[in-house]
Design an enzyme around this catalytic site. Structure first.
Site, mmCIF file in Angstrom:
data_model
loop_
_atom_site.group_PDB
_atom_site.id
_atom_site.type_symbol
_atom_site.label_atom_id
_atom_site.label_comp_id
_atom_site.label_asym_id
_atom_site.label_seq_id
_atom_site.Cartn_x
_atom_site.Cartn_y
_atom_site.Cartn_z
ATOM 1 N N ASP A 126 0.816 -1.212 0.000
ATOM 2 C CA ASP A 126 0.000 0.000 0.000
ATOM 3 C C ASP A 126 0.856 1.271 0.000
ATOM 4 O O ASP A 126 2.028 1.249 0.363
ATOM 5 C CB ASP A 126 -0.883 0.042 1.259
ATOM 6 C CG ASP A 126 -2.061 -0.899 1.166
ATOM 7 O OD1 ASP A 126 -2.053 -1.764 0.259
ATOM 8 O OD2 ASP A 126 -2.975 -0.781 2.002
ATOM 9 N N HIS A 184 -5.124 9.475 -0.225
ATOM 10 C CA HIS A 184 -5.216 8.759 1.050
ATOM 11 C C HIS A 184 -6.227 9.377 2.008
ATOM 12 O O HIS A 184 -6.064 9.361 3.237
ATOM 13 C CB HIS A 184 -3.836 8.627 1.716
ATOM 14 C CG HIS A 184 -3.664 7.345 2.471
ATOM 15 N ND1 HIS A 184 -4.019 7.208 3.797
ATOM 16 C CD2 HIS A 184 -3.226 6.114 2.088
ATOM 17 C CE1 HIS A 184 -3.771 5.966 4.191
ATOM 18 N NE2 HIS A 184 -3.298 5.278 3.150
ATOM 19 N N HIS A 202 3.724 -2.277 3.173
ATOM 20 C CA HIS A 202 3.826 -0.918 2.609
ATOM 21 C C HIS A 202 5.188 -0.755 1.954
ATOM 22 O O HIS A 202 6.206 -0.854 2.640
ATOM 23 C CB HIS A 202 3.633 0.129 3.718
ATOM 24 C CG HIS A 202 2.285 0.077 4.345
ATOM 25 N ND1 HIS A 202 1.941 -0.865 5.303
ATOM 26 C CD2 HIS A 202 1.173 0.835 4.145
ATOM 27 C CE1 HIS A 202 0.678 -0.674 5.662
ATOM 28 N NE2 HIS A 202 0.187 0.347 4.971
HETATM 29 ZN ZN ZN Z 1 -2.801 3.259 3.083
#
Ligand code: ZN
Length: 592
Positions: free
Chosen positions: A38, A92, A180
């Site tokens: 992500d 986001h 991430h």
């Molecule tokens: Zn995120």
């Protein structure tokens, strides 16, 4: 409560609407796991991509639109290397805080940026920032949503070993793992975890591939956190197979893939995406060319590797040689676009031979060879022909064969005709009917009506070409037949039979053949000659009508071929005037 209900609903929908894709090769399969990253792309992403490429692993990137805009080349690389591109909003935001148009905007702006790599018409799964959605947001998103079943909290603990250990500990068959790629420690953890889990038998797939392989159809507006084993694994998408065949000097390209997969292809480069041409059936191109193709259930995340195949040249048909009675050579192109080449010196034509630009006048006694070729073609096989010393054209009689001068003369004198267009079939075997017909034509005589009526053979088909000749030969005592009613016109004639027929012909013509007793012994296979045939073979040998082959054998029971008959007829015509006119008795009234 509302949240629990929607999760339950999603679960029910997943089960209830699970659609089974027609099986290609359904198996129970191994353990599948989907890594997801992500908030990227970012400065660490290219290092992650290098590590994934080295391991042959495909993952799913849930990307923030603003970062996609910053690193378009990384997104292009992800897509081309087979990873799944997915949408993690534009900036986001918590989507549940936004208006309807605000949500749509977050999704559509990022989709448009992803389209630059994946092509218009691509579909993107969505993961809402912070995992926050509600039924309104899910409805507005209009795509399948992917969450996770394994969260190693890599954003909290920036320690590669810790994160790796959590991933390895919590991984399970069908897991979706959250990481991430904006954290360098997460990249290290991911690559180490991949190595360990691969050793444990896990296969890494994109989110979309995992669901397709297990026969679960992803639904828009539904959230998925894992893909439990279903007992089915359709396996990875097989690479397409590219084949080509030559058609009128061009290439007809055919691409095949496994059942249910679409094929995308290009003739320009290997960067295929949703906007690339869709294969619908064979298509024609010119060589040289390269074809790239990929097989896909979904180009964004569920496809084979891209394959390519180069085609430099195509095969072509040789030309057809024509020569007129006046010696005018023309070549006819049988594959459009080819250049034609020829030689007139007896060597086989190649692309180094003379380029054909128009009709050529030949001298008698010329061996011709021709072929087709050119920059886009493999050189064809050479074809041959002969413009003979006596001015006849043959496609299948060549000057280097022992029988060439005899065939040429037999044709020139009209003893024999070709079979079909400019072909003589020198090696074809003769039937008894054919041989008698040759002799009959050679004799220049005419069968009479009484001779026709007196012919006893019951196996002559009315109106057939040989009837006159056989009746003539019988009436004159050249042949007797196998018995009083059977001649066997369609049986092949053996070499020893041919000697007897020619010998009897000469006797009937009142010509005396030299005795030749004992001359059959010069043949290595003399003992194979039938007793009734020995005197004929010996007399024919004595006068030079028969020579035997270069191994010194006579091969009495081998079938006589047209070239041998031509040779006998020509030698006979040369001999006939020199032989003394003394009739002799038939040497053997039996047989034949
Ligand atoms: Zn995120």
């Amino acid at each position: 409560m509302k949240r629990i209900f929607s999760v339950l609903l999603a679960f029910v929908m997943v089960l209830g609407l699970a659609a089974v894709i027609p099986p290609a090769q359904a198996t129970t399969g191994g353990k599948l796991v989907a890594l997801t990253f992500d908030d990227g792309p970012g400065p660490c992403t290219s290092r992650l991509l290098d590590g994934l490429k080295k391991r042959g692993v495909h993952v799913t990137f849930f990307m923030v639109g603003s970062s996609v805009a910053r690193y378009p080349e990384l997104v292009e690389r992800m897509y081309q290397e087979g990873h799944q591109l997915a949408n993690h909003s534009y900036d986001h935001s918590d989507l549940t805080d936004l208006s309807d148009s605000g949500v749509r905007n977050q999704i559509s702006k990022t989709n448009a940026l992803l389209d630059k790599a994946a092509g218009a018409g691509s579909t993107y799964m969505v993961r809402a920032p912070y995992g926050n959605t509600n039924s309104r947001v899910r409805g507005l998103i209009g795509a399948p949503l992917a969450y996770w079943s394994v969260d190693p909290r890599d954003w909290q603990d920036r320690d590669a070993t810790t994160v790796k250990n959590r991933v390895v500990r919590d991984a399970h068959d069908g897991a979706i793992i959250l990481l991430h790629d904006i954290h360098s420690t997460s990249v290290d953890a991911a690559l180490d975890a991949i190595d360990i889990l691969m050793d444990e038998g896990y296969e890494f797939v994109t989110v979309r591939e995992m669901f397709r392989r297990r026969g679960v159809e992803l639904e828009n507006g539904v959230s998925y956190t894992r893909c439990k084993p279903t007992g089915t694994d359709y396996g990875p998408v097989q690479e397409p197979v590219i084949t080509a065949e030559s058609m009128d000097g061009k290439l007809s390209i055919r691409i095949t893939a496994q059942e249910g997969a679409s094929i995308y292809y290009s003739l320009e480069d290997g960067n295929l995406n949703q906007e690339s041409k869709r294969y619908t059936g064979p298509f024609t191109v010119e060589a040289p060319c390269t074809v790239w193709a990929v097989a896909a259930y979904n180009m964004n995340g569920d496809r084979s590797d891209t394959v390519s195949k180069g085609f430099t040249k195509v095969s072509c048909e040789p030309p057809t040689i024509h020569v007129t009675e006046e010696g005018m050579l023309t070549l006819v192109r049988n594959t459009p676009g080819t250049d034609l080449f020829y030689t007139l010196d007896g060597t086989a034509a190649t692309e180094n031979a003379t380029l054909y630009t128009g009709a050529v006048t030949l001298k008698p006694g010329t061996a011709i060879s021709a072929c087709a070729g050119g920059s886009n073609f493999y050189t064809s096989a050479p074809v041959y022909g002969t413009y003979s010393h006596l001015g006849h054209f043959y496609r299948d009689v060549y000057m280097d064969r022992w029988y060439y001068p005899y065939v040429d003369e037999a044709v020139d004198k009209g003893y024999m005709l070709g079979v079909g267009l400019r072909e003589f079939a020198p090696e074809a075997t003769l039937t008894r009917g054919q041989l008698i017909t040759l002799l009959y034509r050679y004799s220049g005589e005419e069968v009479t009506q009484e001779e026709l009526e007196g012919c006893p053979f019951q196996d002559l088909e009315a109106e057939r070409y040989y009837v006159d000749a056989v009746c003539w030969a019988y009436a004159r005592g050249i042949v007797l037949g196998y018995n009083e009613t059977t001649f066997g016109p369609n049986n092949s004639v053996k070499r020893q039979e041919m000697c007897k027929i020619f010998g009897e012909y000469l006797r009937v013509q009142g010509k005396l053949l030299p005795d030749g007793t004992g001359m059959a012994d010069q043949y290595k296979d003399a003992e194979k000659i039938a007793l009734w045939a020995v005197p004929y073979v010996e007399r024919m040998t004595a006068c030079g009508l028969i020579l035997g082959d270069k191994e010194g054998t006579f091969r009495p029971t081998a079938g006589a071929i047209r070239a041998q008959a031509a040779t006998l007829l020509v030698r006979l015509s040369e001999l006939e005037d020199t032989l003394p006119d003394v009739p002799q008795e038939p040497v053997d009234p039996e047989g034949m």
